[in-house]
Design an enzyme around this catalytic site. Structure first.
Site, PDB file in Angstrom:
ATOM      1  N   HIS A  20       0.821  -1.209   0.000  1.00  0.00           N
ATOM      2  CA  HIS A  20       0.000   0.000   0.000  1.00  0.00           C
ATOM      3  C   HIS A  20       0.860   1.265   0.000  1.00  0.00           C
ATOM      4  O   HIS A  20       0.361   2.345  -0.292  1.00  0.00           O
ATOM      5  CB  HIS A  20      -0.907  -0.025   1.225  1.00  0.00           C
ATOM      6  CG  HIS A  20      -2.327   0.358   0.974  1.00  0.00           C
ATOM      7  ND1 HIS A  20      -2.941   0.326  -0.252  1.00  0.00           N
ATOM      8  CD2 HIS A  20      -3.293   0.787   1.844  1.00  0.00           C
ATOM      9  CE1 HIS A  20      -4.201   0.709  -0.140  1.00  0.00           C
ATOM     10  NE2 HIS A  20      -4.432   1.007   1.125  1.00  0.00           N
ATOM     11  N   ASN A  66      -6.747   6.550   3.459  1.00  0.00           N
ATOM     12  CA  ASN A  66      -8.175   6.777   3.217  1.00  0.00           C
ATOM     13  C   ASN A  66      -8.597   8.244   3.285  1.00  0.00           C
ATOM     14  O   ASN A  66      -9.739   8.565   2.983  1.00  0.00           O
ATOM     15  CB  ASN A  66      -9.011   5.945   4.185  1.00  0.00           C
ATOM     16  CG  ASN A  66      -8.810   4.462   3.961  1.00  0.00           C
ATOM     17  OD1 ASN A  66      -8.168   4.031   3.000  1.00  0.00           O
ATOM     18  ND2 ASN A  66      -9.357   3.670   4.840  1.00  0.00           N
ATOM     19  N   ASP A  91      -0.956   2.348  -5.435  1.00  0.00           N
ATOM     20  CA  ASP A  91      -0.888   0.900  -5.653  1.00  0.00           C
ATOM     21  C   ASP A  91      -2.135   0.428  -6.401  1.00  0.00           C
ATOM     22  O   ASP A  91      -3.200   1.019  -6.267  1.00  0.00           O
ATOM     23  CB  ASP A  91      -0.760   0.157  -4.311  1.00  0.00           C
ATOM     24  CG  ASP A  91      -1.930   0.418  -3.377  1.00  0.00           C
ATOM     25  OD1 ASP A  91      -2.125   1.578  -2.963  1.00  0.00           O
ATOM     26  OD2 ASP A  91      -2.672  -0.534  -3.064  1.00  0.00           O
ATOM     27  N   ASN A 112      -9.653   3.055  -1.693  1.00  0.00           N
ATOM     28  CA  ASN A 112     -10.161   4.062  -0.758  1.00  0.00           C
ATOM     29  C   ASN A 112      -9.411   5.384  -0.808  1.00  0.00           C
ATOM     30  O   ASN A 112     -10.000   6.442  -0.579  1.00  0.00           O
ATOM     31  CB  ASN A 112     -10.184   3.509   0.669  1.00  0.00           C
ATOM     32  CG  ASN A 112     -11.251   2.455   0.841  1.00  0.00           C
ATOM     33  OD1 ASN A 112     -12.298   2.495   0.188  1.00  0.00           O
ATOM     34  ND2 ASN A 112     -11.004   1.497   1.715  1.00  0.00           N
TER      35      ASN A 112
END
Length: 186
Positions: A20, A66, A91, A112
């Site tokens: 991530h 997020n 990613d 997100n």
């Protein structure tokens, strides 16, 4: 000409080498190669660098993945950078590991971080460099997978892909999204 390059990721040592965090890793690689440093500012680690007459502002949001849109909006407004000069490095599960795709716009695709950027900016029309991390995980284990470290084999191969992502990023700033897509997207 000013540009804003946002590498997405999560802050904290537990996330440092996870899938991530490929956006952070890409910017860290560029910083090491071109000798600029990040410092902690409001909502992000920031750096700036001049390249071929362009003023490039790099951010690694500290808002966690997020809520990435908050930092991007803040720096766009503060630095007066138009959306066409913004690139987000993120990613991508839908691409094989190491595959890189530059796109001038698109949906969040369930990501997100991109979902939040879209909500905050009110548009899907901003460039993003999708960095393939693969999808080798059992059904229902997506979160676990993206927050997991790269394998040893992937870590050995990663520098080549990070260098290519850096090349794409700099080309975006000097040649624009269309020409860069023509050169680098396969």
């Amino acid at each position: 000409m000013k540009y804003l390059i946002a590498g997405l990721g999560n802050i904290g040592p537990e996330y440092a080498l996870t899938r991530h965090n490929i956006g952070f890793m890409t910017l860290d690689r560029l910083a090491a190669q071109h000798d600029f440093r990040f410092s902690f500012e409001r909502l992000a680690y920031t750096a700036e660098w001049k390249h071929k007459g362009r003023q490039i502002h790099f951010i690694k949001p500290t808002t966690y993945m997020n809520l990435s849109g908050k930092a991007i909006r803040y720096y766009m407004d503060t630095l007066k950078i138009p959306i066409e000069n913004v690139l987000v490095i993120v990613d991508e599960l839908q691409l094989d590991f190491g595959t890189l795709r530059l796109k001038p716009k698109g949906s969040h695709g369930g990501h997100n971080g991109l979902r939040n950027i879209e909500e905050i900016l009110g548009t899907q029309t901003y460039a993003r460099l999708r960095f393939g991390i693969g999808s080798d995980f059992p059904r229902g284990r997506q979160v676990e997978y993206v927050l997991k470290a790269f394998t040893d084999r992937e870590m050995d191969e990663l520098p080549v892909f990070l260098d290519r992502a850096g090349d794409i990023t700099l080309s975006f700033c000097t040649s624009g999204v269309q020409q860069t897509m023509n050169i680098f997207n396969q």
